[in-house]
Design a protein around this motif. Sequence first.
Motif, PDB file in Angstrom:
ATOM      1  N   SER A 143       1.215  75.873  36.310  1.00  0.00           N
ATOM      2  CA  SER A 143       1.123  77.195  35.701  1.00  0.00           C
ATOM      3  C   SER A 143       2.193  78.156  36.200  1.00  0.00           C
ATOM      4  N   LEU A 144       2.271  78.328  37.496  1.00  0.00           N
ATOM      5  CA  LEU A 144       3.180  79.322  38.075  1.00  0.00           C
ATOM      6  C   LEU A 144       3.727  78.818  39.411  1.00  0.00           C
ATOM      7  N   SER A 145       4.898  79.281  39.752  1.00  0.00           N
ATOM      8  CA  SER A 145       5.420  79.032  41.088  1.00  0.00           C
ATOM      9  C   SER A 145       6.073  80.318  41.560  1.00  0.00           C
ATOM     10  N   GLY A 146       6.148  80.480  42.865  1.00  0.00           N
ATOM     11  CA  GLY A 146       6.719  81.718  43.381  1.00  0.00           C
ATOM     12  C   GLY A 146       6.974  81.639  44.866  1.00  0.00           C
ATOM     13  N   ARG A 147       7.106  82.820  45.464  1.00  0.00           N
ATOM     14  CA  ARG A 147       7.404  82.933  46.897  1.00  0.00           C
ATOM     15  C   ARG A 147       6.157  83.414  47.627  1.00  0.00           C
ATOM     16  N   VAL A 148       5.882  82.782  48.767  1.00  0.00           N
ATOM     17  CA  VAL A 148       4.646  83.060  49.500  1.00  0.00           C
ATOM     18  C   VAL A 148       4.961  83.474  50.937  1.00  0.00           C
ATOM     19  N   LEU A 149       4.380  84.588  51.357  1.00  0.00           N
ATOM     20  CA  LEU A 149       4.437  85.031  52.751  1.00  0.00           C
ATOM     21  C   LEU A 149       3.146  84.608  53.437  1.00  0.00           C
ATOM     22  N   ILE A 150       3.259  83.885  54.558  1.00  0.00           N
ATOM     23  CA  ILE A 150       2.098  83.424  55.317  1.00  0.00           C
ATOM     24  C   ILE A 150       1.948  84.282  56.568  1.00  0.00           C
ATOM     25  N   ILE A 151       0.760  84.818  56.776  1.00  0.00           N
ATOM     26  CA  ILE A 151       0.454  85.593  57.980  1.00  0.00           C
ATOM     27  C   ILE A 151      -0.619  84.828  58.749  1.00  0.00           C
ATOM     28  N   GLU A 152      -0.227  84.154  59.806  1.00  0.00           N
ATOM     29  CA  GLU A 152      -1.129  83.267  60.553  1.00  0.00           C
ATOM     30  C   GLU A 152      -0.597  83.117  61.967  1.00  0.00           C
ATOM     31  N   ASP A 153      -1.444  83.355  62.966  1.00  0.00           N
ATOM     32  CA  ASP A 153      -0.973  83.344  64.352  1.00  0.00           C
ATOM     33  C   ASP A 153      -1.069  81.970  65.017  1.00  0.00           C
ATOM     34  N   SER A 155      -0.030  78.295  65.343  1.00  0.00           N
ATOM     35  CA  SER A 155       1.144  77.558  64.885  1.00  0.00           C
ATOM     36  C   SER A 155       0.797  76.328  64.051  1.00  0.00           C
ATOM     37  N   ILE A 156      -0.198  75.555  64.494  1.00  0.00           N
ATOM     38  CA  ILE A 156      -0.549  74.328  63.767  1.00  0.00           C
ATOM     39  C   ILE A 156      -1.076  74.664  62.380  1.00  0.00           C
ATOM     40  N   ILE A 157      -1.929  75.693  62.301  1.00  0.00           N
ATOM     41  CA  ILE A 157      -2.472  76.096  61.003  1.00  0.00           C
ATOM     42  C   ILE A 157      -1.356  76.625  60.111  1.00  0.00           C
ATOM     43  N   ALA A 158      -0.446  77.409  60.700  1.00  0.00           N
ATOM     44  CA  ALA A 158       0.667  77.955  59.921  1.00  0.00           C
ATOM     45  C   ALA A 158       1.527  76.843  59.338  1.00  0.00           C
ATOM     46  N   MET A 159       1.797  75.817  60.144  1.00  0.00           N
ATOM     47  CA  MET A 159       2.601  74.687  59.670  1.00  0.00           C
ATOM     48  C   MET A 159       1.880  73.939  58.555  1.00  0.00           C
ATOM     49  N   ASP A 160       0.569  73.787  58.707  1.00  0.00           N
ATOM     50  CA  ASP A 160      -0.220  73.098  57.682  1.00  0.00           C
ATOM     51  C   ASP A 160      -0.182  73.885  56.369  1.00  0.00           C
ATOM     52  N   LEU A 161      -0.350  75.184  56.462  1.00  0.00           N
ATOM     53  CA  LEU A 161      -0.303  76.018  55.263  1.00  0.00           C
ATOM     54  C   LEU A 161       1.076  75.968  54.608  1.00  0.00           C
ATOM     55  N   VAL A 175       6.816  83.121  58.008  1.00  0.00           N
ATOM     56  CA  VAL A 175       5.501  83.056  58.644  1.00  0.00           C
ATOM     57  C   VAL A 175       5.458  84.115  59.737  1.00  0.00           C
ATOM     58  N   ALA A 176       4.479  85.003  59.649  1.00  0.00           N
ATOM     59  CA  ALA A 176       4.335  86.084  60.624  1.00  0.00           C
ATOM     60  C   ALA A 176       3.097  85.830  61.483  1.00  0.00           C
ATOM     61  N   ARG A 177       3.207  86.170  62.773  1.00  0.00           N
ATOM     62  CA  ARG A 177       2.082  85.989  63.695  1.00  0.00           C
ATOM     63  C   ARG A 177       1.381  87.299  64.018  1.00  0.00           C
ATOM     64  N   THR A 178       2.029  88.428  63.664  1.00  0.00           N
ATOM     65  CA  THR A 178       1.486  89.748  63.989  1.00  0.00           C
ATOM     66  C   THR A 178       1.621  90.694  62.796  1.00  0.00           C
ATOM     67  N   HIS A 179       0.930  91.803  62.881  1.00  0.00           N
ATOM     68  CA  HIS A 179       1.020  92.864  61.869  1.00  0.00           C
ATOM     69  C   HIS A 179       2.467  93.310  61.708  1.00  0.00           C
ATOM     70  N   LYS A 180       3.119  93.647  62.805  1.00  0.00           N
ATOM     71  CA  LYS A 180       4.500  94.118  62.765  1.00  0.00           C
ATOM     72  C   LYS A 180       5.426  93.076  62.157  1.00  0.00           C
ATOM     73  N   GLY A 181       5.249  91.809  62.564  1.00  0.00           N
ATOM     74  CA  GLY A 181       6.100  90.750  62.048  1.00  0.00           C
ATOM     75  C   GLY A 181       5.928  90.561  60.551  1.00  0.00           C
ATOM     76  N   ALA A 182       4.703  90.715  60.059  1.00  0.00           N
ATOM     77  CA  ALA A 182       4.436  90.569  58.628  1.00  0.00           C
ATOM     78  C   ALA A 182       5.149  91.644  57.828  1.00  0.00           C
ATOM     79  N   VAL A 183       5.070  92.872  58.301  1.00  0.00           N
ATOM     80  CA  VAL A 183       5.722  93.986  57.608  1.00  0.00           C
ATOM     81  C   VAL A 183       7.237  93.795  57.601  1.00  0.00           C
ATOM     82  N   GLN A 184       7.781  93.305  58.709  1.00  0.00           N
ATOM     83  CA  GLN A 184       9.228  93.081  58.792  1.00  0.00           C
ATOM     84  C   GLN A 184       9.673  91.972  57.835  1.00  0.00           C
ATOM     85  N   LEU A 185       8.905  90.899  57.761  1.00  0.00           N
ATOM     86  CA  LEU A 185       9.247  89.811  56.847  1.00  0.00           C
ATOM     87  C   LEU A 185       9.166  90.265  55.397  1.00  0.00           C
ATOM     88  N   PHE A 186       8.168  91.082  55.089  1.00  0.00           N
ATOM     89  CA  PHE A 186       8.043  91.587  53.728  1.00  0.00           C
ATOM     90  C   PHE A 186       9.250  92.454  53.360  1.00  0.00           C
TER      91      PHE A 186
END
Length: 271
Positions: A143-153, A155-161, A175-186
Amino acid sequence: MSSNAQPDYLSVKVAQLLPYLRRYARALTGSQNTGDTYAAATIEALIADQSVFEMGFSDKVALFRAFHAVWTSAGAPVQEEGELGADAQAQKRLGKLTANSREALLLHTIEEFPVFEVAQVMAIDQREAQALIETARREMAHSLSGRVLIIEDESIIAMDLEDIVSEMGHAITGVARTHKGAVQLFAREKPDLVLSDIQLADGSSGIDAVNDILKDAGDMPVVFITAFPERLLTGERPEPAFVITKPYSEDQVRSAVSQAMFFSSTETLSA
């Protein structure tokens, strides 16, 4: 109301299961308000007749079966009057999918009903339920494809996702591990979807991070992952349309991401 119905079904058993019905209804409609409208209509129907609980099903199957009687009688999915933009486009895309396939897929993956219980909920043959699930997987995958930002602290779960989402054909913006990191990646690259944990490494909140991102994001679907979904499904505040329970399965992630790409779930949340 059936004369044999026990009066505590609504007050106790239904109340315990209501957060999960609301989660399902919200994922099905892509909207907290619309999903809750269908859930409320189900409760009203059960006040009038609780006989579904006397048919030999589990309590959860009985509740969801009552919901589906309401859902199908309303001719779902329903496009709300005045619906514009991404929501209207979502309904157009949904209209092209095989009837009842999304329902079957969501019941099986997000709510974790085995196939025979999916059939019970939807009042169909088990083979038909299995066919609908497989059809939904094929149709949603293309149906659709796109770009995904993962926010997960973790590491193993983040890699799996990352692996799951990449195999679906989506690109990972970071992949961001913190609030600040997520905002910066966005700020560096705007994604089409955010997949976020609730509790992050430095004690910050994934909910807060998503809310900050959504201030500038416009229409963007969000999928939350949490070990305590009931905390996000109280009905006392704005809530996300898509919630995955930890520990999750690959099927759950695939289904939620695919479903969320159809909608723009941008309601802000309270931490």
